[in-house]
Scaffold this motif. Structure first.
Motif, PDB file in Angstrom:
ATOM      1  N   SER A  99       0.833  -1.220   0.000  1.00 52.19           N
ATOM      2  CA  SER A  99       0.000   0.000   0.000  1.00 52.19           C
ATOM      3  C   SER A  99       0.868   1.271   0.000  1.00 52.19           C
ATOM      4  O   SER A  99       0.421   2.329  -0.451  1.00 52.19           O
ATOM      5  CB  SER A  99      -0.937   0.006   1.211  1.00 52.19           C
ATOM      6  OG  SER A  99      -0.184  -0.053   2.405  1.00 52.19           O
ATOM      7  N   PHE A 100       2.121   1.170   0.464  1.00 58.27           N
ATOM      8  CA  PHE A 100       3.017   2.337   0.463  1.00 58.27           C
ATOM      9  C   PHE A 100       3.360   2.773  -0.959  1.00 58.27           C
ATOM     10  O   PHE A 100       3.829   3.890  -1.176  1.00 58.27           O
ATOM     11  CB  PHE A 100       4.326   2.039   1.218  1.00 58.27           C
ATOM     12  CG  PHE A 100       4.197   2.008   2.714  1.00 58.27           C
ATOM     13  CD1 PHE A 100       2.960   2.016   3.339  1.00 58.27           C
ATOM     14  CD2 PHE A 100       5.328   1.968   3.519  1.00 58.27           C
ATOM     15  CE1 PHE A 100       2.840   1.976   4.728  1.00 58.27           C
ATOM     16  CE2 PHE A 100       5.226   1.937   4.910  1.00 58.27           C
ATOM     17  CZ  PHE A 100       3.978   1.949   5.509  1.00 58.27           C
ATOM     18  N   HIS A 101       3.161   1.888  -1.913  1.00 55.28           N
ATOM     19  CA  HIS A 101       3.467   2.203  -3.313  1.00 55.28           C
ATOM     20  C   HIS A 101       2.651   3.409  -3.801  1.00 55.28           C
ATOM     21  O   HIS A 101       3.102   4.171  -4.657  1.00 55.28           O
ATOM     22  CB  HIS A 101       3.177   0.978  -4.188  1.00 55.28           C
ATOM     23  CG  HIS A 101       3.456   1.194  -5.641  1.00 55.28           C
ATOM     24  ND1 HIS A 101       4.729   1.402  -6.139  1.00 55.28           N
ATOM     25  CD2 HIS A 101       2.621   1.248  -6.718  1.00 55.28           C
ATOM     26  CE1 HIS A 101       4.657   1.568  -7.453  1.00 55.28           C
ATOM     27  NE2 HIS A 101       3.397   1.478  -7.823  1.00 55.28           N
ATOM     28  N   GLU A 102       1.454   3.568  -3.213  1.00 53.27           N
ATOM     29  CA  GLU A 102       0.574   4.692  -3.618  1.00 53.27           C
ATOM     30  C   GLU A 102       1.153   6.042  -3.207  1.00 53.27           C
ATOM     31  O   GLU A 102       0.825   7.070  -3.790  1.00 53.27           O
ATOM     32  CB  GLU A 102      -0.823   4.509  -3.007  1.00 53.27           C
ATOM     33  CG  GLU A 102      -1.603   3.374  -3.674  1.00 53.27           C
ATOM     34  CD  GLU A 102      -2.567   2.693  -2.740  1.00 53.27           C
ATOM     35  OE1 GLU A 102      -3.088   3.361  -1.832  1.00 53.27           O
ATOM     36  OE2 GLU A 102      -2.786   1.474  -2.901  1.00 53.27           O
ATOM     37  N   GLN A 103       1.979   6.064  -2.167  1.00 57.95           N
ATOM     38  CA  GLN A 103       2.627   7.309  -1.712  1.00 57.95           C
ATOM     39  C   GLN A 103       3.949   7.437  -2.466  1.00 57.95           C
ATOM     40  O   GLN A 103       4.965   6.909  -2.018  1.00 57.95           O
ATOM     41  CB  GLN A 103       2.931   7.249  -0.213  1.00 57.95           C
ATOM     42  CG  GLN A 103       1.832   6.665   0.644  1.00 57.95           C
ATOM     43  CD  GLN A 103       0.800   7.707   1.007  1.00 57.95           C
ATOM     44  OE1 GLN A 103       1.118   8.884   1.107  1.00 57.95           O
ATOM     45  NE2 GLN A 103      -0.437   7.289   1.179  1.00 57.95           N
ATOM     46  N   GLU A 104       3.905   8.133  -3.599  1.00 59.67           N
ATOM     47  CA  GLU A 104       5.094   8.185  -4.443  1.00 59.67           C
ATOM     48  C   GLU A 104       6.340   8.730  -3.739  1.00 59.67           C
ATOM     49  O   GLU A 104       7.455   8.288  -3.995  1.00 59.67           O
ATOM     50  CB  GLU A 104       4.806   9.024  -5.689  1.00 59.67           C
ATOM     51  CG  GLU A 104       4.718   8.153  -6.937  1.00 59.67           C
ATOM     52  CD  GLU A 104       4.382   8.956  -8.143  1.00 59.67           C
ATOM     53  OE1 GLU A 104       5.236   9.764  -8.552  1.00 59.67           O
ATOM     54  OE2 GLU A 104       3.258   8.775  -8.680  1.00 59.67           O
ATOM     55  N   GLU A 105       6.111   9.688  -2.849  1.00 60.59           N
ATOM     56  CA  GLU A 105       7.243  10.304  -2.139  1.00 60.59           C
ATOM     57  C   GLU A 105       7.665   9.481  -0.923  1.00 60.59           C
ATOM     58  O   GLU A 105       8.619   9.817  -0.236  1.00 60.59           O
ATOM     59  CB  GLU A 105       6.862  11.725  -1.667  1.00 60.59           C
ATOM     60  CG  GLU A 105       6.488  12.684  -2.792  1.00 60.59           C
ATOM     61  CD  GLU A 105       7.653  12.906  -3.747  1.00 60.59           C
ATOM     62  OE1 GLU A 105       8.765  13.179  -3.274  1.00 60.59           O
ATOM     63  OE2 GLU A 105       7.434  12.754  -4.964  1.00 60.59           O
ATOM     64  N   VAL A 107       6.803   7.553   2.911  1.00 67.27           N
ATOM     65  CA  VAL A 107       6.172   7.903   4.181  1.00 67.27           C
ATOM     66  C   VAL A 107       7.270   8.046   5.232  1.00 67.27           C
ATOM     67  O   VAL A 107       8.108   7.158   5.371  1.00 67.27           O
ATOM     68  CB  VAL A 107       5.225   6.758   4.644  1.00 67.27           C
ATOM     69  CG1 VAL A 107       4.521   7.116   5.942  1.00 67.27           C
ATOM     70  CG2 VAL A 107       4.239   6.387   3.547  1.00 67.27           C
ATOM     71  N   HIS A 113      12.284   6.635   6.751  1.00 66.18           N
ATOM     72  CA  HIS A 113      11.536   7.060   5.572  1.00 66.18           C
ATOM     73  C   HIS A 113      11.319   5.818   4.720  1.00 66.18           C
ATOM     74  O   HIS A 113      12.279   5.166   4.294  1.00 66.18           O
ATOM     75  CB  HIS A 113      12.294   8.127   4.775  1.00 66.18           C
ATOM     76  CG  HIS A 113      11.518   8.592   3.588  1.00 66.18           C
ATOM     77  ND1 HIS A 113      10.442   9.464   3.698  1.00 66.18           N
ATOM     78  CD2 HIS A 113      11.597   8.263   2.285  1.00 66.18           C
ATOM     79  CE1 HIS A 113       9.919   9.657   2.508  1.00 66.18           C
ATOM     80  NE2 HIS A 113      10.600   8.940   1.626  1.00 66.18           N
ATOM     81  N   SER A 115       9.494   3.582   1.556  1.00 67.92           N
ATOM     82  CA  SER A 115       8.858   3.658   0.246  1.00 67.92           C
ATOM     83  C   SER A 115       8.884   2.294  -0.442  1.00 67.92           C
ATOM     84  O   SER A 115       9.724   1.449  -0.130  1.00 67.92           O
ATOM     85  CB  SER A 115       9.552   4.703  -0.636  1.00 67.92           C
ATOM     86  OG  SER A 115      10.903   4.364  -0.814  1.00 67.92           O
TER      87      SER A 115
END
Ligand SMILES: [Zn+2]
Length: 296
Positions: A99-105, A107, A113, A115
């Motif tokens: 699901s972290f893939h959706e946050q391009e920058e 988390v 940090h 990603s």
């Protein structure tokens, strides 16, 4: 008589459904528990090395109990692996959540940090394997960056050190924000073991007891058809430098136990001439082919 009672106790434990409706845990005492050496017999293995996320370690001091990494940062990989054996598949570790893939920058979470440039789901699809068809799932340990996609493998047989299982489902862990990641495993078919565990019964894929980072932390030994060996560290080491200097994180559950695990790991590495893969090392990830059937 005492021995006989112990056998009954194990049998009873295996046959009594656990509380809150979970499936019974099979205790497997047949696995070798001799910590001197793993069997290491060759088999025709094919390994997929997956990129299961990136971790910016914003405060590397957390990863050196001797203060060595004070004031430094580090960019880490988070590798996970699919091991294909003629008798079945083993998924080793489950990285950060897809699901972290959706946050391009990415988390930022405390000192990390996080990603996910490529999802594990898409990498499995690329390998032509459906998660539901994978027979066995195991983890080096239950920290969030190794169980992110564990739910994907809730239908596999979960292979887990007994101390790690107790640790991951203890009351305190249930209060943690990341408990939801491992919760689906509580109902999975489970084989719980004490000591090393021979996944396919032929010595080619050995889960090795390497406690200390967590109470039931494990590493993985793979012996290929050409007799070459690969050792996947789990989090026994985080950096190449940590292995060279025997440095461990500040948050390991048992420092002395970690040092004993490092001794055992290094003896095995020397004995087998193994290629050692530090799962959080970006350098090691870049040097590793995405798919291989020998370390060469
Ligand atoms: Zn880790």
């Amino acid at each position: 008589m005492k021995k006989y009672l112990a056998i009954i106790a194990v049998f009873a434990a295996a046959c009594t459904p656990a509380e809150n409706g979970t499936k019974p845990v099979i205790e497997d005492d047949s696995a070798p528990t001799d910590n001197a050496a793993a069997a290491g017999k060759a088999a025709d293995l094919k390994v997929h090395a997956f990129d299961c996320g990136r971790i910016g370690m914003l405060d590397l001091a957390l990863f050196s109990s001797n203060g060595e990494y004070e004031g430094r940062e580090n960019k880490a990989a988070d590798m996970c692996f699919l091991i294909r054996h003629p008798e079945g598949d083993l998924m080793w570790d489950a990285g950060l959540p897809d699901s972290f893939h959706e946050q391009e920058e990415g988390v930022t979470n405390g000192p990390f940090h996080l990603s996910v440039p490529t999802t594990l789901a898409s990498q499995l699809e690329g390998a032509g394997v459906a998660p539901g068809d994978i027979e066995f799932f195991s983890i080096s340990h239950s920290h969030f960056d190794h169980v992110g996609n564990a739910a994907m493998f809730a239908g596999s047989t979960f292979l887990i050190d007994k101390d790690e299982r107790a640790h991951m489902f203890r009351d305190e862990a249930r209060e943690e924000e990341t408990f939801g990641l491992v919760a689906p495993l509580e109902n999975a078919e489970t084989i719980e073991f004490d000591g090393d565990y021979d996944v396919f019964g032929d010595g080619s894929v050995m889960i090795l007891a390497m406690p200390g980072h967590t109470p039931g932390h494990t590493s993985l030994q793979l012996t290929f058809s050409d007799d070459k060996t690969v050792l996947l560290t789990g989090d026994l080491y985080h950096l190449i430098e940590s292995r060279e200097k025997r440095i461990q994180p500040t948050f390991n559950t048992d420092k002395e136990q970690t040092l004993r695990s490092m001794d055992r790991f290094e003896a095995l590495a020397a004995e087998t001439g193994a290629q050692v893969v530090i799962q959080h090392s970006l350098e090691h990830m870049k040097a590793l082919p995405a798919k291989f059937n020998s370390p060469n």
